[in-house]
Design an enzyme around this catalytic site. Sequence first.
Site, PDB file in Angstrom:
ATOM      1  CG  HIS A  55      -3.245  -0.529  -6.818  1.00 46.89           C
ATOM      2  ND1 HIS A  55      -3.653   0.147  -5.686  1.00 46.89           N
ATOM      3  CD2 HIS A  55      -3.231  -1.845  -6.474  1.00 46.89           C
ATOM      4  CE1 HIS A  55      -3.883  -0.725  -4.713  1.00 46.89           C
ATOM      5  NE2 HIS A  55      -3.635  -1.939  -5.175  1.00 46.89           N
TER       6      HIS A  55
ATOM      7  NE  ARG B 198      -4.298  -1.325   0.015  1.00 43.99           N
ATOM      8  CZ  ARG B 198      -4.442  -2.349  -0.834  1.00 43.99           C
ATOM      9  NH1 ARG B 198      -3.473  -2.671  -1.674  1.00 43.99           N
ATOM     10  NH2 ARG B 198      -5.564  -3.052  -0.846  1.00 43.99           N
TER      11      ARG B 198
ATOM     12  CD  GLU C 289      -3.072   3.512  -5.526  1.00 44.85           C
ATOM     13  OE1 GLU C 289      -2.139   3.227  -4.766  1.00 44.85           O
ATOM     14  OE2 GLU C 289      -3.812   2.685  -6.030  1.00 44.85           O
TER      15      GLU C 289
HETATM   16  C1  DGY Z   1      -5.467  -5.962  -3.139  1.00 47.73           C
HETATM   17  O1  DGY Z   1      -6.053  -7.025  -3.382  1.00 47.73           O
HETATM   18  O2  DGY Z   1      -5.413  -5.492  -1.999  1.00 47.73           O
HETATM   19  C2  DGY Z   1      -4.828  -5.272  -4.281  1.00 47.73           C
HETATM   20  O3  DGY Z   1      -4.092  -4.189  -3.857  1.00 47.73           O
HETATM   21  C3  DGY Z   1      -5.830  -4.819  -5.308  1.00 47.73           C
HETATM   22  O4  DGY Z   1      -6.262  -5.804  -6.098  1.00 47.73           O
END
Ligand code: DGY
Length: 333
Positions: free
Chosen positions: A299, A246, A275
């Site tokens: 992402h 993240r 983001e």
């Molecule tokens: C997740 O699954 O957390 C990814 O970042 C997005 O698909």
Amino acid sequence: MPSPSKKFFVFVTRRFADSGIKALQKAGHRVEIYEKDENIPRTELLKRVKGCDALLPLLTDRIDAEVFEAAGPQLKIIANYAVGFDNVDLVEARKRGIVVTNTPSDAVNESVAEHAFALLLALAHRISEADQFAKAGKYTGWSPTQFIGTDVRGKTLGLIGAGRIGSMMAKKAVQGFDMKLVYADAHENLLLERDYGAARLPITKLLQQSDYVSLHVPLLPSTRHLISTAEFSSMKKTAFLINTSRGPVVDEKALLRALKTKRIAGAALDVFECEPAIDCDLTDTLELRTFLNVILTPHIASATIEAREAMSMVAAQNILAIFEGKPALTPAK
Ligand code: DGY
């Protein structure tokens, strides 16, 4: 406990891989999907959740007390379409007895681990830079000094977070590329230590030893800005950072400083602190984009057909379990 034959209403905030949607419909439940090909605007979300028994949102939808109120007291489950669930107010959900689930599966973990490894290789072999160079028509003849990168074999990979995704990355690194492995995690991972000879280290030591540092932690208050100025100072000047977890796990301002001062060799990011903005401070003229030794992907680490279908099925299976009065398969925790 709900009766197994009772039919429920599921609201889905955006159309995606439809194996899970079909499973819900096959079970006779009413599934409504936000029709437009865009992330649902907040006002629309608050309107459309009214009366739903299950909500299937994306990681871009903020799910909090306002959404729970708008949905009503019959809401039983938030089946987040992501492995991460930092967009959901877990405390508020728990207070109201609403189950929150995520979508971990081998397919998703594999996709993210492959993407992280693809970024690692692209950094080592300067793929993105060389691609831009060739496409710009700048290749005029072979040169022994052009785009010198580094081998990955024998180098040390430092995993920060050694859960499911981190472990898949470890396998690729050790079995595929003979890398050495160190990891930092709140929990010991004995399989990683036994199968791949990994050593568990405190973060600072890991940063001092690693040639590649790959992040695989959830976003929690304790992991926000886990990698900041002090951590960049501990890294080798020749080391690279890879973030597919993240955005806010990395202090982006500190990363920019580390890049500008050549404190590290480069970075590859699939996630961003603010983001979808690439740089938090928009007056900062989108600086991350200007570094040739930085690779940015929007992402997409879990964006494979296999992963998206698996996420769809896991979300549906969680919803069906709750409708049938059973425990969720993958509760968020
Ligand atoms: C997740 O699954 O957390 C990814 O970042 C997005 O698909």
